[in-house]
Write a protein that holds these residues in place. Sequence first.
Motif, PDB file in Angstrom:
ATOM      1  N   CYS A   1       0.854  -1.223   0.095  1.00 37.07           N
ATOM      2  CA  CYS A   1       0.069   0.110   0.012  1.00 37.07           C
ATOM      3  C   CYS A   1       0.716   1.280   0.039  1.00 37.07           C
ATOM      4  O   CYS A   1       1.576   1.654   0.925  1.00 37.07           O
ATOM      5  CB  CYS A   1      -0.864   0.017   1.203  1.00 37.07           C
ATOM      6  SG  CYS A   1      -2.010   1.597   1.440  1.00 37.07           S
TER       7      CYS A   1
ATOM      8  N   CYS B   1      -6.505   3.124  -4.856  1.00 37.29           N
ATOM      9  CA  CYS B   1      -5.598   2.759  -6.085  1.00 37.29           C
ATOM     10  C   CYS B   1      -5.620   1.360  -6.725  1.00 37.29           C
ATOM     11  O   CYS B   1      -5.223   1.192  -7.634  1.00 37.29           O
ATOM     12  CB  CYS B   1      -4.019   3.255  -5.695  1.00 37.29           C
ATOM     13  SG  CYS B   1      -3.143   2.226  -4.656  1.00 37.29           S
ATOM     14  N   GLY B   2      -6.080   0.509  -5.763  1.00 38.14           N
ATOM     15  CA  GLY B   2      -6.120  -0.880  -6.130  1.00 38.14           C
ATOM     16  C   GLY B   2      -4.816  -1.824  -5.963  1.00 38.14           C
ATOM     17  O   GLY B   2      -4.867  -2.774  -6.497  1.00 38.14           O
TER      18      GLY B   2
ATOM     19  N   CYS C   1      -3.382  -3.002  -3.647  1.00 37.07           N
ATOM     20  CA  CYS C   1      -3.356  -3.932  -2.702  1.00 37.07           C
ATOM     21  C   CYS C   1      -4.168  -5.432  -3.297  1.00 37.07           C
ATOM     22  O   CYS C   1      -3.907  -6.265  -3.088  1.00 37.07           O
ATOM     23  CB  CYS C   1      -4.279  -3.475  -1.386  1.00 37.07           C
ATOM     24  SG  CYS C   1      -5.867  -2.948  -1.613  1.00 37.07           S
TER      25      CYS C   1
ATOM     26  N   THR D   1      -1.881   2.760   4.517  1.00 38.77           N
ATOM     27  CA  THR D   1      -3.290   2.831   5.292  1.00 38.77           C
ATOM     28  C   THR D   1      -3.643   1.577   5.695  1.00 38.77           C
ATOM     29  O   THR D   1      -4.615   1.245   6.187  1.00 38.77           O
ATOM     30  CB  THR D   1      -4.335   3.448   4.144  1.00 38.77           C
ATOM     31  OG1 THR D   1      -4.655   2.339   3.253  1.00 38.77           O
ATOM     32  CG2 THR D   1      -3.955   4.849   3.512  1.00 38.77           C
TER      33      THR D   1
ATOM     34  N   CYS E   1      -7.320   6.065   2.666  1.00 38.21           N
ATOM     35  CA  CYS E   1      -6.971   5.322   1.282  1.00 38.21           C
ATOM     36  C   CYS E   1      -7.542   6.083   0.031  1.00 38.21           C
ATOM     37  O   CYS E   1      -8.382   6.567   0.137  1.00 38.21           O
ATOM     38  CB  CYS E   1      -7.923   3.851   1.434  1.00 38.21           C
ATOM     39  SG  CYS E   1      -8.227   2.826   0.006  1.00 38.21           S
ATOM     40  N   LYS E   2      -6.774   5.949  -1.131  1.00 43.23           N
ATOM     41  CA  LYS E   2      -7.037   6.451  -2.266  1.00 43.23           C
ATOM     42  C   LYS E   2      -7.643   5.593  -3.296  1.00 43.23           C
ATOM     43  O   LYS E   2      -8.050   6.049  -4.392  1.00 43.23           O
ATOM     44  CB  LYS E   2      -5.683   7.152  -2.858  1.00 43.23           C
ATOM     45  CG  LYS E   2      -4.941   7.893  -1.999  1.00 43.23           C
ATOM     46  CD  LYS E   2      -5.440   9.148  -1.558  1.00 43.23           C
ATOM     47  CE  LYS E   2      -4.556   9.918  -0.839  1.00 43.23           C
ATOM     48  NZ  LYS E   2      -3.755   9.316   0.504  1.00 43.23           N
TER      49      LYS E   2
ATOM     50  N   SER F   1      -7.888  -1.454   5.627  1.00 50.02           N
ATOM     51  CA  SER F   1      -7.407  -0.211   5.155  1.00 50.02           C
ATOM     52  C   SER F   1      -8.220   0.808   5.911  1.00 50.02           C
ATOM     53  O   SER F   1      -9.359   0.921   6.345  1.00 50.02           O
ATOM     54  CB  SER F   1      -7.640  -0.007   3.678  1.00 50.02           C
ATOM     55  OG  SER F   1      -7.296   1.199   3.373  1.00 50.02           O
TER      56      SER F   1
END
Length: 97
Positions: free
Chosen positions: A55, A78-79, A81, A59, A75-76, A70
Motif C-alpha cells: 500500500c 488505487c487498487g 493491494c 493505510t 485510502c486513495k 485499510s
Amino acid sequence: MAKPMEEYKWHELNVGCVIEEVGNAREYKTGDWRSFKPVWNNEKCIKCGLCWLYCPDATVFKTNEGFYLSNLDYCKGCGICAKECKPGAIKMVEEGR
Ligand code: SF4
Ligand code: SF4
C-alpha cells in the motif's frame, strides 16, 4: 492544532508552503476523493501481509485477529493491494455516493 484547510487564506500560507507543524497531516483526511475502495474477504486471506507491504499510502493495518483492513480516511482507492493479493481476498468496489 492546524485549522481546517478551507479556512486558510492564500496570504496566510508560508513562503514555499513550508509546513511548520510537524505531524499535522493526520488532521487532514485525504481519502474523500476516492471512487473505489478495497473490501477484504477474510475467508480467502492467508495473512501474508502483502497488502500491508504494497500500500503506497500506508493505510493498511493488521487487525487483532491477524487479518488486514485499510483506514479509509486515507485510502486513495488505487487498487494496488487488490492487485498484489495472490489469493484474491481483496475486491475493489465502487463507492456508493
Ligand atoms: S495480500 Fe491478500 S492474502 Fe495477503 S494478507 Fe493481504 S488480504 Fe490477506
Ligand atoms: S486501494 Fe491503494 S491506498 Fe487503498 S489500501 Fe489498497 S493499496 Fe492502499
